[in-house]
Design an enzyme around this catalytic site. Sequence first.
Site, PDB file in Angstrom:
ATOM      1  N   HIS A  15       0.840  -1.208   0.000  1.00 26.17           N
ATOM      2  CA  HIS A  15       0.000   0.000   0.000  1.00 26.17           C
ATOM      3  C   HIS A  15       0.872   1.254   0.000  1.00 26.17           C
ATOM      4  O   HIS A  15       2.072   1.186   0.239  1.00 26.17           O
ATOM      5  CB  HIS A  15      -0.914   0.024   1.232  1.00 26.17           C
ATOM      6  CG  HIS A  15      -2.079  -0.909   1.120  1.00 26.17           C
ATOM      7  ND1 HIS A  15      -2.009  -2.237   1.470  1.00 26.17           N
ATOM      8  CD2 HIS A  15      -3.353  -0.712   0.673  1.00 26.17           C
ATOM      9  CE1 HIS A  15      -3.176  -2.812   1.257  1.00 26.17           C
ATOM     10  NE2 HIS A  15      -4.011  -1.915   0.766  1.00 26.17           N
TER      11      HIS A  15
ATOM     12  N   LYS B  69      -0.621   5.094   4.383  1.00 30.63           N
ATOM     13  CA  LYS B  69      -1.554   4.210   5.103  1.00 30.63           C
ATOM     14  C   LYS B  69      -1.172   4.112   6.577  1.00 30.63           C
ATOM     15  O   LYS B  69      -0.005   3.918   6.920  1.00 30.63           O
ATOM     16  CB  LYS B  69      -1.585   2.823   4.445  1.00 30.63           C
ATOM     17  CG  LYS B  69      -2.631   1.895   5.061  1.00 30.63           C
ATOM     18  CD  LYS B  69      -2.919   0.704   4.171  1.00 30.63           C
ATOM     19  CE  LYS B  69      -3.861  -0.290   4.826  1.00 30.63           C
ATOM     20  NZ  LYS B  69      -5.176   0.294   5.191  1.00 30.63           N
TER      21      LYS B  69
HETATM   22  N1  LIG Z   1     -12.896  -1.151   2.648  1.00 30.24           N
HETATM   23  C1  LIG Z   1     -12.267  -0.670   1.575  1.00 30.24           C
HETATM   24  O1  LIG Z   1     -12.528  -1.069   0.416  1.00 30.24           O
HETATM   25  C2  LIG Z   1     -11.217   0.375   1.735  1.00 30.24           C
HETATM   26  C3  LIG Z   1     -10.936   0.858   2.970  1.00 30.24           C
HETATM   27  N2  LIG Z   1     -10.046   1.879   3.117  1.00 30.24           N
HETATM   28  C4  LIG Z   1      -9.902   2.398   4.461  1.00 30.24           C
HETATM   29  O2  LIG Z   1     -10.586   3.639   4.520  1.00 30.24           O
HETATM   30  C5  LIG Z   1      -9.961   4.458   5.496  1.00 30.24           C
HETATM   31  C6  LIG Z   1      -9.669   5.828   4.883  1.00 30.24           C
HETATM   32  O3  LIG Z   1      -8.661   5.700   3.914  1.00 30.24           O
HETATM   33  P1  LIG Z   1      -8.080   6.998   3.179  1.00 30.24           P
HETATM   34  O4  LIG Z   1      -9.183   7.742   2.521  1.00 30.24           O
HETATM   35  O5  LIG Z   1      -6.913   6.537   2.380  1.00 30.24           O
HETATM   36  O6  LIG Z   1      -7.563   7.835   4.442  1.00 30.24           O
HETATM   37  P2  LIG Z   1      -7.453   9.413   4.613  1.00 30.24           P
HETATM   38  O7  LIG Z   1      -6.625   9.647   5.838  1.00 30.24           O
HETATM   39  O8  LIG Z   1      -7.050  10.050   3.337  1.00 30.24           O
HETATM   40  O9  LIG Z   1      -8.956   9.859   4.895  1.00 30.24           O
HETATM   41  C7  LIG Z   1      -9.612   9.701   6.115  1.00 30.24           C
HETATM   42  C8  LIG Z   1     -10.462  10.925   6.314  1.00 30.24           C
HETATM   43  O10 LIG Z   1     -11.282  10.748   7.463  1.00 30.24           O
HETATM   44  C9  LIG Z   1     -11.225  11.960   8.204  1.00 30.24           C
HETATM   45  N3  LIG Z   1     -11.587  11.813   9.593  1.00 30.24           N
HETATM   46  C10 LIG Z   1     -10.771  11.683  10.677  1.00 30.24           C
HETATM   47  N4  LIG Z   1     -11.512  11.616  11.805  1.00 30.24           N
HETATM   48  C11 LIG Z   1     -12.806  11.702  11.421  1.00 30.24           C
HETATM   49  C12 LIG Z   1     -14.030  11.734  12.137  1.00 30.24           C
HETATM   50  N5  LIG Z   1     -14.054  11.642  13.482  1.00 30.24           N
HETATM   51  N6  LIG Z   1     -15.182  11.863  11.444  1.00 30.24           N
HETATM   52  C13 LIG Z   1     -15.163  11.967  10.093  1.00 30.24           C
HETATM   53  N7  LIG Z   1     -14.025  11.971   9.364  1.00 30.24           N
HETATM   54  C14 LIG Z   1     -12.860  11.835  10.019  1.00 30.24           C
HETATM   55  C15 LIG Z   1      -9.791  12.434   8.017  1.00 30.24           C
HETATM   56  O11 LIG Z   1      -9.670  13.793   8.351  1.00 30.24           O
HETATM   57  P3  LIG Z   1      -8.266  14.350   8.932  1.00 30.24           P
HETATM   58  O12 LIG Z   1      -7.274  14.163   7.844  1.00 30.24           O
HETATM   59  O13 LIG Z   1      -8.589  15.784   9.220  1.00 30.24           O
HETATM   60  O14 LIG Z   1      -7.978  13.533  10.160  1.00 30.24           O
HETATM   61  C16 LIG Z   1      -9.602  12.183   6.538  1.00 30.24           C
HETATM   62  O15 LIG Z   1     -10.096  13.243   5.768  1.00 30.24           O
HETATM   63  C17 LIG Z   1      -8.746   3.690   5.985  1.00 30.24           C
HETATM   64  O16 LIG Z   1      -9.080   3.007   7.168  1.00 30.24           O
HETATM   65  C18 LIG Z   1      -8.486   2.696   4.866  1.00 30.24           C
HETATM   66  O17 LIG Z   1      -7.804   1.558   5.279  1.00 30.24           O
HETATM   67  C19 LIG Z   1      -9.421   2.443   2.069  1.00 30.24           C
HETATM   68  C20 LIG Z   1      -9.644   1.994   0.807  1.00 30.24           C
HETATM   69  C21 LIG Z   1     -10.543   0.897   0.530  1.00 30.24           C
HETATM   70  O1  LIG Z   2      -5.769   2.169   3.071  1.00 30.47           O
HETATM   71  C1  LIG Z   2      -5.976   1.744   1.913  1.00 30.47           C
HETATM   72  O2  LIG Z   2      -5.608   2.353   0.912  1.00 30.47           O
HETATM   73  C2  LIG Z   2      -6.709   0.480   1.774  1.00 30.47           C
HETATM   74  N1  LIG Z   2      -7.161  -0.084   2.852  1.00 30.47           N
HETATM   75  C3  LIG Z   2      -7.958  -1.250   2.926  1.00 30.47           C
HETATM   76  C4  LIG Z   2      -7.305  -2.297   3.796  1.00 30.47           C
HETATM   77  O3  LIG Z   2      -6.683  -1.951   4.811  1.00 30.47           O
HETATM   78  O4  LIG Z   2      -7.441  -3.484   3.503  1.00 30.47           O
HETATM   79  C5  LIG Z   2      -8.413  -1.750   1.584  1.00 30.47           C
HETATM   80  C6  LIG Z   2      -7.499  -1.474   0.436  1.00 30.47           C
HETATM   81  O5  LIG Z   2      -6.493  -2.441   0.406  1.00 30.47           O
HETATM   82  C7  LIG Z   2      -6.955  -0.061   0.427  1.00 30.47           C
END
Ligand SMILES: NC(=O)C1=CN([C@@H]2O[C@H](COP(=O)(O)OP(=O)(O)OC[C@H]3O[C@@H](n4cnc5c(N)ncnc54)[C@H](OP(=O)(O)O)[C@@H]3O)[C@@H](O)[C@H]2O)C=CC1
Ligand SMILES: O=C(O)C1=N[C@H](C(=O)O)C[C@H](O)C1
Length: 267
Positions: free
Chosen positions: A158, A162
């Site tokens: 990743h 992350k």
């Molecule tokens: N299930 C799936 O298919 C996938 C899951 N993921 C998961 O999704 C999550 C987010 O990934 P990603 O977008 O890369 O991460 P980012 O850090 O880019 O985005 C997370 C966002 O959530 C915000 N945030 C933090 N605290 C809160 C809160 N209390 N309420 C609402 N929003 C909040 C952050 O704000 P701030 O920066 O201000 O803290 C940030 O804007 C991770 O856990 C990742 O592993 C990712 C891709 C695919």
């Molecule tokens: O943080 C990410 O980017 C992703 N997170 C998820 C995970 O922890 O499995 C899903 C995907 O691999 C992308």
Amino acid sequence: MGDQLLVGVNGASGRMGQRVAVLVYQDPDLKLGAALESDTSPALGKDVGEVAGIGPVGLNITSELTDRVDVIIDFSLPAGLVKIAGVCAERQIPLVAATTGLTPEQRNEVLTASQTTPLILAPNMSVAVNLMMKLVREAAHSLKNTPSGVDVEIIERHHRFKEDAPSGTALHFGEIIADEMGQTEHVHGREGRPGPRPVCEIGYHALRTGDNVGEHTIVFGMMGETIDLTVRGHTRDSYVYGALMAAKYLTTQKAGLYTMADVLGLN
Ligand SMILES: NC(=O)C1=CN([C@@H]2O[C@H](COP(=O)(O)OP(=O)(O)OC[C@H]3O[C@@H](n4cnc5c(N)ncnc54)[C@H](OP(=O)(O)O)[C@@H]3O)[C@@H](O)[C@H]2O)C=CC1
Ligand SMILES: O=C(O)C1=N[C@H](C(=O)O)C[C@H](O)C1
């Protein structure tokens, strides 16, 4: 259009949240109804379309859900997911929960929402990854009685930003494999002199490089031959498309816990 589903996105200014906003905006069946962030986010008050790079869409980012929405998609942080799960449970709003890295306690808190509202809590929303989960289960089932033993290692790659490791997806692959094959130990990397490898362990290896949006390789290593099963994301949109399918699915369901296999018809 009156029959569009109103979608709220939690974590709206994050890497995933921005793509959710864009793809909801482009989907004729969906409309953005709320864009949520933490109460300390620098994005508060900004137009979510501006933040996501598509120009103003007339919806500002807020920290509390005040408007009516039909479903919430969450890609945030564990604390953000726990908070929105409470809101969804109380107001009976279907929730697509995609955030990973939850503690067991946080996971249980989120799961409680399924008592009052439809919920999917899945570490990976991608169609390809969910199909691979089915293929990996089949491989593990077929290989479990291999006389020479099978060593299972899970390698995930990743982006450098992350926060959790190993990925939620890697851990879920491990659960599927252990469920079929019976491994009892989960080892994260190796160093020093761990000695000969016991077959009762699954090894996890988390690589963090550049802008990689996500790759998982499951290695089934035997005496004389190896199977590597790999799935690679090319863009974050692969996760978002699955999340949008899940959102549409949940709005037709009653309260309960659902899976991406339910959404994708993979059962
Ligand atoms: N299930 C799936 O298919 C996938 C899951 N993921 C998961 O999704 C999550 C987010 O990934 P990603 O977008 O890369 O991460 P980012 O850090 O880019 O985005 C997370 C966002 O959530 C915000 N945030 C933090 N605290 C809160 C809160 N209390 N309420 C609402 N929003 C909040 C952050 O704000 P701030 O920066 O201000 O803290 C940030 O804007 C991770 O856990 C990742 O592993 C990712 C891709 C695919
Ligand atoms: O943080 C990410 O980017 C992703 N997170 C998820 C995970 O922890 O499995 C899903 C995907 O691999 C992308």
